[in-house]
Design a protein around this motif. Structure first.
Motif, PDB file in Angstrom:
ATOM      1  N   GLY A   1       5.998  24.495  -4.656  1.00 39.36           N
ATOM      2  CA  GLY A   1       5.734  23.099  -4.327  1.00 39.36           C
ATOM      3  C   GLY A   1       6.669  22.152  -5.053  1.00 39.36           C
ATOM      4  O   GLY A   1       7.176  21.175  -4.467  1.00 39.36           O
ATOM      5  N   GLU A   2       6.925  22.430  -6.328  1.00 42.33           N
ATOM      6  CA  GLU A   2       7.839  21.598  -7.107  1.00 42.33           C
ATOM      7  C   GLU A   2       9.257  21.633  -6.521  1.00 42.33           C
ATOM      8  O   GLU A   2       9.941  20.600  -6.471  1.00 42.33           O
ATOM      9  CB  GLU A   2       7.868  22.085  -8.559  1.00 42.33           C
ATOM     10  CG  GLU A   2       6.647  21.696  -9.370  1.00 42.33           C
ATOM     11  CD  GLU A   2       6.607  20.204  -9.640  1.00 42.33           C
ATOM     12  OE1 GLU A   2       7.517  19.678 -10.303  1.00 42.33           O
ATOM     13  OE2 GLU A   2       5.664  19.552  -9.152  1.00 42.33           O
ATOM     14  N   ALA A   3       9.691  22.799  -6.074  1.00 41.70           N
ATOM     15  CA  ALA A   3      11.032  22.920  -5.488  1.00 41.70           C
ATOM     16  C   ALA A   3      11.152  22.094  -4.204  1.00 41.70           C
ATOM     17  O   ALA A   3      12.190  21.466  -3.939  1.00 41.70           O
ATOM     18  CB  ALA A   3      11.345  24.391  -5.213  1.00 41.70           C
ATOM     19  N   ILE A   4      10.079  22.067  -3.404  1.00 42.71           N
ATOM     20  CA  ILE A   4      10.099  21.275  -2.173  1.00 42.71           C
ATOM     21  C   ILE A   4      10.166  19.787  -2.501  1.00 42.71           C
ATOM     22  O   ILE A   4      10.883  19.015  -1.843  1.00 42.71           O
ATOM     23  CB  ILE A   4       8.868  21.605  -1.311  1.00 42.71           C
ATOM     24  CG1 ILE A   4       8.939  23.056  -0.821  1.00 42.71           C
ATOM     25  CG2 ILE A   4       8.765  20.642  -0.122  1.00 42.71           C
ATOM     26  CD1 ILE A   4       7.664  23.556  -0.165  1.00 42.71           C
ATOM     27  N   ILE A   5       9.450  19.371  -3.528  1.00 47.44           N
ATOM     28  CA  ILE A   5       9.488  17.961  -3.948  1.00 47.44           C
ATOM     29  C   ILE A   5      10.909  17.578  -4.363  1.00 47.44           C
ATOM     30  O   ILE A   5      11.428  16.517  -3.970  1.00 47.44           O
ATOM     31  CB  ILE A   5       8.490  17.706  -5.095  1.00 47.44           C
ATOM     32  CG1 ILE A   5       7.043  17.808  -4.573  1.00 47.44           C
ATOM     33  CG2 ILE A   5       8.720  16.330  -5.726  1.00 47.44           C
ATOM     34  CD1 ILE A   5       5.994  17.776  -5.656  1.00 47.44           C
ATOM     35  N   GLN A   6      11.548  18.420  -5.139  1.00 48.42           N
ATOM     36  CA  GLN A   6      12.918  18.126  -5.578  1.00 48.42           C
ATOM     37  C   GLN A   6      13.888  18.090  -4.398  1.00 48.42           C
ATOM     38  O   GLN A   6      14.798  17.267  -4.353  1.00 48.42           O
ATOM     39  CB  GLN A   6      13.372  19.166  -6.625  1.00 48.42           C
ATOM     40  CG  GLN A   6      12.596  19.100  -7.931  1.00 48.42           C
ATOM     41  CD  GLN A   6      12.570  17.705  -8.530  1.00 48.42           C
ATOM     42  OE1 GLN A   6      13.594  17.002  -8.583  1.00 48.42           O
ATOM     43  NE2 GLN A   6      11.389  17.273  -8.972  1.00 48.42           N
TER      44      GLN A   6
END
Length: 603
Positions: free
Chosen positions: A217-222
């Motif tokens: 999820g964090e990678a998608i946000i970035q």
């Protein structure tokens, strides 16, 4: 360190009774007279037992407090060879299910949540020691995976340990320096996040993919930030898998994020527990503010709890009519995706999806509503759902990387979620296979036809601590429930009744009083440490298939909604569950299923 007294066996044997009592009373200054009498009995009987093995190479601890364990203290811990023996001393000879379950839960907590016990891979066992029982009884009670013995039987255990003549794998100092970090409840999790404390390291977490899903999820946000893109991320998982925890964690880690929930009871309980009204917000207020102002809020990351329960257009229009706002002809996903994409260069909408948990009218259309909300929007969708569902997405990244695969609610009972699914799906063969091992995993599922028996056992589980017990039931025909359903709020209620139920021990509505039960509408997303489920004749077996009545109005598939209600209720207890099945004619086959097909132990 919070322990009454600890040391080697030889140090204990040299200690006078008055010294022993002084040490324990210093650690627990408010001990009752009955507690002090129990300490004296334990001291005297344990000392008699160790006279037979004065050279035993072992360490003993009295009244070790399980930190964050609600004040619970096992009577005695014995570190010997490569084992940890958890001993509960009883001066009476008749023990109930409560004592067995309590001892079993101590074993589970120390085996799975104590860092040094895990590091040294100790074998952890539980023993109910009947200090005044005659004879030399020593037996293993398979139903609870606990030993029970007389004092002479205990002497047999320590004599056998002495013959191995091994140095303990763990000494007192190492044990007390270890950290005890149990799997948190949703309320404890939220409090941990607010305080910026680290996520506890527990075996259940290590065996799940929680952190991998979070990192995905964090990678998608970035990616969305860097490339000015709009993304819809659907994080799925069974009840108790940590969806709410994960969403709260992301919301706290990003100042441009907001956590929205349409689950009013969850919001009430969390806002009261956190004394914070901004960290978790009501979806209803958020969307109504947008529709009134026709101006999108500023958040770039929107976390939508229970996304599969989003309201359809009809339900939204009904609520608007009550507030004297013109019909919008928008579903909740339409509103959320409009907010996410209007006048924003990038956004990430995270939908937390609990499978099979739609319980209200207007929620049955589920995820297809989110596909309709993507029309004429450039949005990439991520989740385990296939591209055939999201035909209006710019791109669909189908992956299991966003599915939380392990329930954290039921601690070490990793298969309990599958058990519940099998019961609700009437796959009783699979359910029976899983049920055989539930006690081994220290999740205690029991059945009874006597409500007072259920209440008595539940009340004795956690007598002097903050762990919770409570009663749950399915909504519908509330008038016939033997324990009244928690009433609706009055305007003057501060805090709300559901917040009092979970958070206020002095309230007559508090869960541990067992004065009131809560329905799936009040309990979803929340949890109790141990629950009593009032089964009722609104959901019953007939020739091996589930039937129902007292259905919710204005739903397309009332039986499925009723199934989902029982699915929610079956997963409310973290340590265990007692299913109370009243003696009603329609429930005869249901009772026989639990007792004779699934072989659930009867109280």
């Amino acid at each position: 360190m919070d322990v009454g007294w600890s040391g080697s066996i030889q140090e204990f044997m040299k200690m006078e009774q008055i010294q022993f009592l002084n040490a324990l009373q210093h650690s627990i200054p408010d001990a009752s007279d009955s507690q002090v009498r129990a300490w004296i009995d334990t001291y005297q009987k344990i000392k008699i037992a160790f006279q037979t093995t004065p050279k035993l190479n072992a360490y003993i601890l009295f009244e070790y407090q399980l930190l964050r364990g609600g004040g619970r203290r096992p009577d005695v811990l014995l570190l010997v060879n490569n084992q940890l023996l958890v001993i509960e001393c009883k001066s009476y000879n008749e023990v109930s299910n409560s004592e067995y379950i309590q001892t079993s839960l101590y074993v589970r907590d120390l085996e799975h949540y104590h860092s040094e016990v895990q590091e040294k891979d100790l074998d952890v066992h539980g023993l109910l020691l009947l200090t005044n029982a005659p004879g030399s009884e020593l037996k293993f009670v398979n139903q609870f995976k606990i030993f029970i013995s007389s004092l002479t039987g205990f002497e047999r255990i320590i004599k056998k340990a002495e013959t191995r003549n091994e140095r303990p794998s763990l000494n007192v100092q190492e044990f007390l320096s270890g950290t005890y970090q149990p799997s948190p409840s949703v309320i404890e999790a939220a409090q941990t996040i607010i305080k910026r404390e680290p996520l506890p390291r527990v075996r259940a977490l290590d065996s799940s993919n929680f952190e991998y899903v979070y990192d995905t999820g964090e990678a998608i946000i970035q990616q969305a930030k860097s490339n000015d893109e709009h993304h819809l991320v659907l994080i799925t998982g069974e009840p108790g898998a940590g969806k709410t925890y994960l969403g709260l964690l992301i919301a706290h880690d990003h100042p441009e994020a907001i956590y929205l929930s349409g689950n009013g009871p969850l919001v009430d309980v969390l806002q009261h527990a956190l004394q914070n009204r901004t960290f978790v917000q009501r979806l209803y207020n958020y969307k109504m503010d947008y529709l009134r102002r026709q101006s999108a809020p500023s958040e770039h990351i929107i976390i939508f709890d229970e996304a599969q329960r989003a309201w359809d257009k009809n339900k939204v229009n009904q609520s608007l009519k009550k507030s004297n706002i013109p019909a919008s002809n928008l579903s909740e996903p339409d509103i959320v995706m409009n907010i996410a994409t209007e006048d924003k260069e990038w956004s990430v909408t995270i939908g937390l999806v609990g499978e099979g948990q739609e319980i209200y009218s207007g929620e049955e259309e589920g995820l297809p509503l989110w596909n309709e909300a993507l029309i004429n929007k450039q949005v990439t969708v991520h989740g385990k759902q296939g591209a055939t569902l999201f035909t209006h997405a710019t791109r669909v990244n189908t992956s299991e990387a966003l599915h939380l695969d392990t329930s954290l609610r039921s601690h070490a009972a990793l298969e309990y979620g599958r058990f519940v699914t099998s019961v609700i799906d009437a796959d009783f063969k699979t359910a029976a296979e899983i049920a055989r091992d539930l006690d081994t995993s220290r999740f205690h599922l029991r059945i009874t036809r006597d409500l007072e028996t259920a209440k008595s056992i539940a009340r004795r589980l956690y007598t002097d601590d903050t762990k919770t017990i409570g009663v749950v039931c399915a909504g519908g025909a509330d008038h016939q429930k033997e324990i009244d359903v928690l009433p609706f709020n009055e305007r003057s209620d501060r805090p709300s009744k559901i917040a009092q139920y979970f958070n206020v021990p002095t309230s007559s509505f508090y869960c541990k009083t067992l004065n009131y039960s809560i329905t799936e509408f009040q309990s979803q997303g929340l949890e109790l440490d141990f629950a009593i489920l009032q089964w009722d004749n609104d959901f019953y077996l007939e020739e091996g298939q589930w039937k129902g009545k007292y259905f919710q109005r204005n739903v397309e598939n009332p039986l499925q909604i009723k199934r989902n209600a029982y699915r929610v209720n079956l997963t409310r207890g973290r340590d265990g569950l007692i299913i109370y099945v009243p003696k009603k004619p329609e429930l005869t086959e249901t009772w026989q299923m639990f007792k004779n097909v699934l072989n659930i132990p009867e109280l």
